[in-house]
Design an enzyme around this catalytic site. Structure first.
Site, short mmCIF file in Angstrom:
data_model
loop_
_atom_site.label_atom_id
_atom_site.label_comp_id
_atom_site.label_asym_id
_atom_site.label_seq_id
_atom_site.Cartn_x
_atom_site.Cartn_y
_atom_site.Cartn_z
CB THR A 169 -0.99 -0.01 1.18
OG1 THR A 169 -1.81 1.16 1.09
CG2 THR A 169 -0.32 -0.04 2.53
CB ALA A 205 -15.27 2.28 -1.48
CG ASN A 219 -14.84 6.94 -0.78
OD1 ASN A 219 -15.00 5.84 -0.23
ND2 ASN A 219 -15.85 7.68 -1.18
CD GLU A 249 -6.30 -2.91 -4.40
OE1 GLU A 249 -7.55 -2.96 -4.35
OE2 GLU A 249 -5.69 -2.26 -5.27
CD GLU A 292 -15.71 1.33 -9.80
OE1 GLU A 292 -15.86 0.38 -10.60
OE2 GLU A 292 -14.71 2.06 -9.77
CB VAL A 293 -22.95 0.76 -10.61
CG1 VAL A 293 -24.15 0.00 -11.17
CG2 VAL A 293 -23.39 2.08 -10.00
CB THR A 298 -18.13 -3.65 -7.29
OG1 THR A 298 -17.07 -3.08 -8.04
CG2 THR A 298 -17.57 -4.61 -6.28
CG LEU A 342 -31.80 -17.10 -2.03
CD1 LEU A 342 -33.06 -17.89 -1.67
CD2 LEU A 342 -32.20 -15.88 -2.86
CD GLU A 370 -25.18 2.91 1.27
OE1 GLU A 370 -25.28 3.80 0.40
OE2 GLU A 370 -26.03 2.72 2.15
CB CYS A 379 -20.38 7.62 -3.07
SG CYS A 379 -20.83 7.86 -1.34
N GLY A 426 -27.95 1.95 -5.33
CA GLY A 426 -27.85 1.07 -4.17
C GLY A 426 -29.14 0.46 -3.69
CD GLU A 447 -23.44 1.70 4.85
OE1 GLU A 447 -22.90 2.75 4.50
OE2 GLU A 447 -22.83 0.62 4.99
P1 NDP Z 1 -14.91 -0.93 -6.11
O1 NDP Z 1 -16.29 -1.31 -6.48
O2 NDP Z 1 -13.86 -1.06 -7.12
O3 NDP Z 1 -14.43 -1.76 -4.86
C1 NDP Z 1 -15.20 -1.82 -3.68
C2 NDP Z 1 -14.75 -3.02 -2.86
O4 NDP Z 1 -15.24 -4.21 -3.44
C3 NDP Z 1 -13.25 -3.17 -2.76
O5 NDP Z 1 -12.92 -3.64 -1.48
C4 NDP Z 1 -12.98 -4.19 -3.84
O6 NDP Z 1 -11.77 -4.85 -3.61
C5 NDP Z 1 -14.17 -5.10 -3.68
N1 NDP Z 1 -14.53 -5.90 -4.85
C6 NDP Z 1 -14.33 -5.62 -6.15
N2 NDP Z 1 -14.90 -6.56 -6.94
C7 NDP Z 1 -15.48 -7.45 -6.10
C8 NDP Z 1 -16.24 -8.65 -6.29
N3 NDP Z 1 -16.53 -9.11 -7.50
N4 NDP Z 1 -16.69 -9.33 -5.22
C9 NDP Z 1 -16.43 -8.86 -3.99
N5 NDP Z 1 -15.72 -7.74 -3.73
C10 NDP Z 1 -15.26 -7.04 -4.78
O7 NDP Z 1 -15.04 0.55 -5.56
P2 NDP Z 1 -13.87 1.55 -5.19
O8 NDP Z 1 -13.09 1.00 -4.06
O9 NDP Z 1 -13.17 1.90 -6.47
O10 NDP Z 1 -14.70 2.79 -4.65
C11 NDP Z 1 -15.22 3.78 -5.47
C12 NDP Z 1 -16.68 3.53 -5.73
O11 NDP Z 1 -17.36 3.38 -4.49
C13 NDP Z 1 -17.34 4.67 -6.43
O12 NDP Z 1 -18.20 4.21 -7.41
C14 NDP Z 1 -18.15 5.34 -5.35
O13 NDP Z 1 -19.25 6.04 -5.80
C15 NDP Z 1 -18.53 4.18 -4.50
N6 NDP Z 1 -18.85 4.62 -3.16
C16 NDP Z 1 -20.15 4.57 -2.74
C17 NDP Z 1 -20.50 5.05 -1.51
C18 NDP Z 1 -21.89 4.97 -1.03
O14 NDP Z 1 -22.09 5.02 0.19
N7 NDP Z 1 -22.88 4.87 -1.86
C19 NDP Z 1 -19.50 5.64 -0.62
C20 NDP Z 1 -18.16 5.58 -1.14
C21 NDP Z 1 -17.86 5.10 -2.39
P3 NDP Z 1 -10.40 -4.21 -4.19
O15 NDP Z 1 -10.51 -2.75 -4.13
O16 NDP Z 1 -9.38 -4.74 -3.27
O17 NDP Z 1 -10.28 -4.71 -5.58
#
Ligand code: NDP
Length: 702
Positions: A240, A365, A367, A393, A443-444, A446, A458, A464, A498, A672, A676
């Protein structure tokens, strides 16, 4: 003329030591005269009379009054400097070297009224007389450099200068107060004690930060399972980095299948113990964790800033504090969790039990790493669940500190575990049949992947996800307030939020004035080292993400949006080593532009204009996202009407991006599922068991 000849002869006839002693005699006479008559009332003639020398001799040695006074000032300064050198020569430790500076500056001889008045006289003149100013500058910088040198092993590097200035100010302040109170408030002994005590307090806080930094960054970080750190069997690791400098902060072990099994088994056992405790007992543990978080705010904020690149001015007031607020809020709710009793007539009654789901996997995430971990853990634990948390990560460090804090607060082993890794580790959680719920922030795309995996067994899901939220500024809005809202909605955390209101719809009547004020205030924002308390915009999370944000900026330019300000990487000085992007505003944007449709997750604001309310609402809603929305207007009726028509889960009237824990937070449409915070979160971390209680014999037809 005759006098000068006489003096010259005299000087030549005498050796250096006579001259020195005569100079010293004159300087002492000058101090006496200043102490009696003040700086302005002191003349060379009076000094000469008091010192038993001729005025021309004084002129010969010192030229004029200022020359003599400079020599007097130097003598005072040298005495303190010598005092520091002598004491530091005896000091064995850095703390003792700091004490040497304190003791020399607040020595008894600096507290006698004769010396005190002389010092005060000079301080009063320093601003007006460049000769004195030079002496004062040397004096001050010598003290600061002594302190900085001694502080280096005791406080984090970025706090050295500030702490040195603080100690110097305390010394000067205590001395000045003592002098002005005519020594009635304090004397040399109590002054030294006072400053030493304050220094010890400051150093204790810094020490905590140094320890946490060393532990959190200096060694290989392991997964936290069943109340302790465990070695990962696979031996795989990742690094990191600090996105502001590119420097590696730490190496982190990746959790593979064996660690996930270990975590699930530990969570299962821990959850049984935890769920049997009363809500009040659980609340007590969460409250204690909140207290510990607050107590460690400084070091956790520092760690978060190093790992995320966000400014310390944000992390020290928002990230940790919001996590602690959340733990406190759900600690309070834990003891009030209850089902309901249902009257079913004379033959029966029913009741419901609100029970935990079991094991919840939290996936975060990058941020708001610590805040996200707390926002997920607090309601989950309050309701009697266990949690396995996987941070993103890119920001793996603070969740491990949270795990330690939970343990210190009394959480049974296994109830909160942290597993590290990439998406593959996340998938082991989403696919595990022993896990009952997934709470993801990401992200959406994910979110979709997680939901698909969760569907196989299930599992419950809370998602989020991302957004492209609208902020509507009507013609009657308080424009300065609306500009503040737009800045908060776009540039906080360098835009990596987000819920950001990145589509700023401004009524055409006020658009130009809005843009004028917005540009001025944006250009006054300070992009810089995230560790500098004055920095308002820090680094983006990684080079890859920065390049993505920059590519959106290029797309905006190519699509014909007008660049109002920013629009490039910030490269001044040391910023070139990190991932810094200037706060960027595009005007004349259209709904079809890529920068208006897609989530950029960086400091890029799109300003659009509109003519009437219906049009603004329709365009605000024309997106697949629905996380948040904001309205700026002074018309109460319109505010509520517009909010009712906006498709968003979290809305603000005349504000943006404030997220008190008491209000549920979450999105609609593709932003989402679930909520929360607030009482609503309880619904997502518990399940209802209905119990029918017969009061009469069964009337069986068989
Ligand atoms: P990601 O979706 O890339 O990652 C989110 C987490 O999910 C990470 O820990 C990631 O691991 C993990 N992950 C990725 N793919 C999978 C999978 N297939 N199965 C299980 N876990 C998985 O998001 P970011 O970290 O890039 O964050 C930015 C995004 O988060 C933006 O879209 C933002 O809008 C959203 N967000 C939403 C918030 C809300 O409350 N609505 C608040 C903050 C952010 P790794 O990173 O280690 O690959």
């Amino acid at each position: 003329m005759i006098g000068v000849i006489t003096i010259t002869t005299l000087v030549h006839q005498n050796n250096g030591s006579t001259e020195d002693s005569r100079r010293g005699q004159i300087i002492e006479a000058a101090i006496d005269t200043i102490a009696e008559l003040g700086y302005v009332g002191t003349t060379l003639a009076q000094i000469a009379a008091r010192g038993g020398v001729s005025a021309p001799l004084i002129s010969h040695y010192f030229q004029d009054k200022n020359g003599l006074m400079e020599a007097v000032f130097r003598k005072l300064v040298q005495r303190v400097a010598r005092g520091v050198v002598v004491r530091q020569g005896r000091a064995q430790t850095p703390r003792a070297r700091i004490q040497a500076v304190i003791d020399a500056n607040l020595a008894p001889e600096e507290f006698d009224s004769r010396t005190g008045i002389a010092w005060l006289a000079f301080w009063g003149q320093v601003i007006h007389v460049p000769q004195f100013r030079r002496v004062q500058v040397v004096y001050q910088s010598r003290i600061l450099s002594n302190l900085r040198h001694a502080l280096r092993p005791l406080v984090p590097a970025h706090e050295v200068a500030e702490t040195a200035a603080m100690i110097a100010a305390m010394i000067d302040g205590v001395w000045l107060r003592a002098t002005l109170s005519d020594w009635s408030e304090t004397n040399s002994d109590s002054a030294r004690l006072m400053v030493s005590h304050l220094v010890d307090m400051a150093l204790a806080a810094a020490q905590g930060k140094m320890q946490i930094l060393q532990r959190a960054t200096g060694q290989v970080q392991k997964n936290f399972i069943n109340g302790g750190f465990v070695n990962a069997a696979g031996g795989e690791t990742f690094e990191t980095r600090n996105p502001a400098t590119g420097a590696v902060l730490s190496t982190v072990e990746i959790a593979g299948a064996p660690e996930i099994e270990q975590a699930v088994a530990a969570a299962r056992a821990g959850q049984r113990i935890w769920a049997r405790m009363t809500g009040a007992q659980r609340g007590r543990v969460l409250n204690e964790a909140a207290r510990l978080l607050r107590a460690k705010n400084g070091e956790l904020a520092l760690l978060e800033t190093l790992d995320t690149g966000k400014p310390i001015q944000e992390t020290s007031v928002v990230d940790v504090a919001s996590g602690a607020d959340c733990l406190e809020y759900f600690a309070g709710i834990a003891s009030g969790l209850a089902g309901e009793q249902v009257d079913l007539g004379p033959a029966a009654f029913g009741y419901t039990r609100r029970e935990p789901l079991g094991i919840v996997a939290g996936i975060g995430a990058w941020n708001y790493p610590l805040q996200i971990a707390c926002w997920k853990a607090a309601p989950a634990l309050a309701c009697g669940n266990a949690m396995i948390f996987k941070p993103a990560e890119m920001t793996p460090l603070t969740a491990l500190r949270l795990a330690e804090i939970f343990k210190e607060a009394g959480l049974p082993d296994g109830v909160f575990n942290v597993v590290q890794g990439f998406a593959a580790t996340g998938r082991m959680l989403t696919q595990h049949p022993g896990i009952h719920k997934i709470s993801l922030t990401g992200e959406v795309g994910t979110g979709r992947a997680v939901m698909a995996d969760a569907a196989a067994s299930l599992k419950h899901v809370t998602l989020e996800l991302g957004g492209k939220s609208p902020l509507l500024v009507f013609e009657d809005a308080d424009l300065d307030n609306a500009v503040s809202g737009a800045l908060l909605a776009n540039f906080y955390s360098a835009g990596e939020v987000c819920s950001n209101g990145t589509r700023v719809f401004v009524h055409e009547q006020v658009r130009d004035e809005f843009l004028r004020r917005l540009k001025l205030r944006t250009e006054a924002m300070r992009v810089g080292d995230p560790l500098d308390p004055a920095t308002q915009v820090g680094a983006l999370i990684s080079p890859a993400h920065m390049n993505k944000v920059l590519s959106y900026i290029e797309a905006g330019k190519a699509e014909g949006a007008t660049l109002v300000t920013g629009g490039a990487r910030a490269l001044a000085g040391a910023l070139a080593q990190g991932c810094f992007v200037e706060p960027t505003i595009f005007a004349d944007c259209h709904d079809e532009m890529k920068i208006v449709r897609e989530e950029i997750f960086g400091p890029v604001m799109c300003v659009l204009s509109f003519r009437d309310e219906d049009e603004a609402v329709a365009r605000a809603n024309a997106t697949r996202f629905g996380l948040s929305a904001g309205v700026f207007t002074q018309d109460l009726t319109r505010a509520h009407r517009v909010i009712a028509n906006l498709e968003a889960g979290t809305c603000w009237i005349n504000h943006f991006n404030v997220t008190p824990i008491e209000l549920p937070f979450g999105g609609v449409k593709q932003s989402g599922l679930g909520r929360e915070n607030g009482k609503a979160a309880i619904e997502h971390y518990t399940q209802i068991k209905s119990v029918y209680v017969a009061l009469e014999k069964i009337d069986a037809p068989y």
